[in-house]
Design an enzyme around this catalytic site. Sequence first.
Site, PDB file in Angstrom:
ATOM      1  N   HIS A 159      -2.377 -38.881  35.943  1.00 14.42           N
ATOM      2  CA  HIS A 159      -2.149 -39.121  34.515  1.00 14.42           C
ATOM      3  C   HIS A 159      -1.152 -38.116  33.926  1.00 14.42           C
ATOM      4  O   HIS A 159      -0.166 -38.507  33.290  1.00 14.42           O
ATOM      5  CB  HIS A 159      -3.459 -39.068  33.730  1.00 14.42           C
ATOM      6  N   ASP A 163      10.961 -28.720  35.597  1.00 15.58           N
ATOM      7  CA  ASP A 163       9.880 -28.707  36.577  1.00 15.58           C
ATOM      8  C   ASP A 163       8.806 -27.795  36.035  1.00 15.58           C
ATOM      9  O   ASP A 163       9.101 -26.868  35.278  1.00 15.58           O
ATOM     10  CB  ASP A 163      10.331 -28.149  37.928  1.00 15.58           C
ATOM     11  N   CYS A 193      -0.527 -45.465  33.519  1.00 18.14           N
ATOM     12  CA  CYS A 193      -0.804 -44.872  34.834  1.00 18.14           C
ATOM     13  C   CYS A 193      -2.042 -45.504  35.474  1.00 18.14           C
ATOM     14  O   CYS A 193      -2.873 -46.105  34.797  1.00 18.14           O
ATOM     15  CB  CYS A 193      -0.958 -43.359  34.731  1.00 18.14           C
ATOM     16  N   CYS A 219      -1.392 -45.746  27.899  1.00 22.13           N
ATOM     17  CA  CYS A 219      -0.776 -45.177  29.114  1.00 22.13           C
ATOM     18  C   CYS A 219      -0.844 -46.177  30.263  1.00 22.13           C
ATOM     19  O   CYS A 219      -1.862 -46.838  30.474  1.00 22.13           O
ATOM     20  CB  CYS A 219      -1.486 -43.883  29.494  1.00 22.13           C
ATOM     21  N   ASP A 231      13.317 -24.050  45.063  1.00 21.30           N
ATOM     22  CA  ASP A 231      13.725 -22.867  44.302  1.00 21.30           C
ATOM     23  C   ASP A 231      14.104 -21.761  45.286  1.00 21.30           C
ATOM     24  O   ASP A 231      14.004 -21.932  46.507  1.00 21.30           O
ATOM     25  CB  ASP A 231      12.629 -22.454  43.325  1.00 21.30           C
ATOM     26  N   CYS A 235      -5.409 -44.409  33.842  1.00 24.95           N
ATOM     27  CA  CYS A 235      -5.720 -45.039  32.548  1.00 24.95           C
ATOM     28  C   CYS A 235      -5.927 -46.545  32.680  1.00 24.95           C
ATOM     29  O   CYS A 235      -6.673 -47.145  31.913  1.00 24.95           O
ATOM     30  CB  CYS A 235      -4.624 -44.735  31.530  1.00 24.95           C
TER      31      CYS A 235
END
Lengths: 373, 373
Positions: A333, A264, A304, A302, A92, A307
Amino acid sequence: MNEFTFNLEAQDGSGRAGTFHTHHGPIRTPVFAPVGTQATVKALTPAQLSELGGTLLLANTYHLFLRPGENVVKEIGGLHQFMQWNGPILTDSGGFQIFSLADRRKVDSGGVTFKSHLDGSEHRFTPEDVIRIQENLGADIIMVLDECAKPYEREYIEAALERTHRWAERSLVAKKRDDQALFGIIQGGIFPDLRTRSAKFIASLDFSGVAIGGLSVGETKDEMHKILDVLEPDLPEDKPRYLMGVGSLDDIVEAVVRGIDIFDCVLPTRMARNNTVMTRTGRMNLRNAPFISDKRPIDSSCACYTCQTFTRAYLRHLIVAQEMLAATLLSIHNLHVLVSLTEELRDAIFAGKIDQFAEDFRKHYQKHRPSET
Amino acid sequence: MNEFTFNLEAQDGSGRAGTFHTHHGPIRTPVFAPVGTQATVKALTPAQLSELGGTLLLANTYHLFLRPGENVVKEIGGLHQFMQWNGPILTDSGGFQIFSLADRRKVDSGGVTFKSHLDGSEHRFTPEDVIRIQENLGADIIMVLDECAKPYEREYIEAALERTHRWAERSLVAKKRDDQALFGIIQGGIFPDLRTRSAKFIASLDFSGVAIGGLSVGETKDEMHKILDVLEPDLPEDKPRYLMGVGSLDDIVEAVVRGIDIFDCVLPTRMARNNTVMTRTGRMNLRNAPFISDKRPIDSSCACYTCQTFTRAYLRHLIVAQEMLAATLLSIHNLHVLVSLTEELRDAIFAGKIDQFAEDFRKHYQKHRPSET
């Protein structure tokens, strides 16, 4: 002059799926970019980010300018080398941090003077400085200096908007590296006419992408949706559209429906450090007592690492015991939830089912909280 | 009765290489066990521990008894399930924490009464309680309750030693599960005759392994080496020998030379959180200014993820910016240094070159500090 191509691959209503090509690989949109404020997504290694599906990362110019300094990053070989992220990176402009974090800022037509929040040292950013700093940092996508004013103060916003537009022109002139994509930023608070004026102006310039700033800064969700609706017709079709600082599940779904490509936000990692997890049905705070011997994962659907591996009981234990691993596992997660949401939105656009996807999402989100089952 | 086998595979002087078989896989010795005090090796996921070469992990009975409680861990399916470590786990007895961390402890022949360092709540551990708690936690190797007295107070140590011996006998009687290996603990401070008495007594009982407690608690390195030399002839050959709480490179080398098989210590992870890295040539604090744009890894000969990926400049930046990732990356490195040191010591024993290895090690260690190059 603009060497960056954005391939618009599918459209469904205002929703878009595309690919933005950078020197560090393609960005498939819609995309959510995890935020690595200080050249690290807090509590995660690049290997973990890669595993959870991250592609585009964001880093903050303001923070890296102060620490370790643009020249240190340049000397090490640029941000990719420094933080060891070989995928695309976006920096940014520092504008948002100057107007929200720094002390005693003073804006004039030439730029902005501010004091560091770290040690009070005084610095000045002109649009040209910000381009130079970002060229030294070396991200794939860089942003113009803009002024993010409070969303309701029309008179001030109008003046700030003019400055932001002049700074946008100066940024294009200042830019030297041709392996970085420069994005312009639309401002204008919650005022449709100012937003439209800004969109038309920014779209008329030779940027590689267009960002929308000054939203998700205190206005209501309805106001944000209205501005996105107003902006949509004036956003260029052949460039990526980036809604800065937005990262809740519902905001992403509503913005993709309204034609946004890139997001973002620090929300998923900040929430993780505050013990809160995101799911398709809402949020839950894992510190709560009912989780003490809960054998289920956060979300059994999920994919991930967290999980697939750990129980809520263990995660709650880590939180109560103040273990750092809690921040790591909850960040994995939450980021995966946002990354996979944008992937599914992309699939829905290709399938021509974005409206149905959004409707299904709205029906389940926050209606039924896993913490209460 | 003792179903656990230790295969002594090679001997070189007093140095030993062997394999201890547990229900969660073999432990190749010499071995260094990372410490997961609260059922997590601080700042690391099980995946990272596995990748850095960890096999045996240690967790603390005292901490887990207080939080989340033995019954929570049992309900989730035991420690392996709870923390998702599928390799072997060792739990200590809590004795060391009671005598170093808890408030207002009172020892009698039956056990020890103490107040929690967390909330001041009063608890009592008898040898039988400690076996029960560890059976609920479910580690592969469990330890008897012992009293770790100050190393120089002979009169007190002698009384504590008698208690510790009675507790050892009671622990064997109390033990019910046959899938856990129970280790006895030798005490006796810095007094050779007390140590010998304790070693002979503990070796005479039906334990699956023998631990040496009460070292690395304030005595000099020479005193520790002397005690290890005194103990060696009285340690059983057919059982693993565990030197509790030792984990600096030089201490490990000197102890392996003197016949020790198993080590654990918080030092590598605690040092990591204090910005200090271990190398074969000594330690360095990465916060130091000279590292600001140092492009080298911590140690170019190190195979860990951190050294294979990041510069000292980046690690220093993470430290200065107070980023959690610093603790993760430095912990990965320090643990890998100890794990790979024990692996090389094992190889040296198989090769009949342990003395040469130790001599080479001593020559380089601390003589030349990378921080000064």
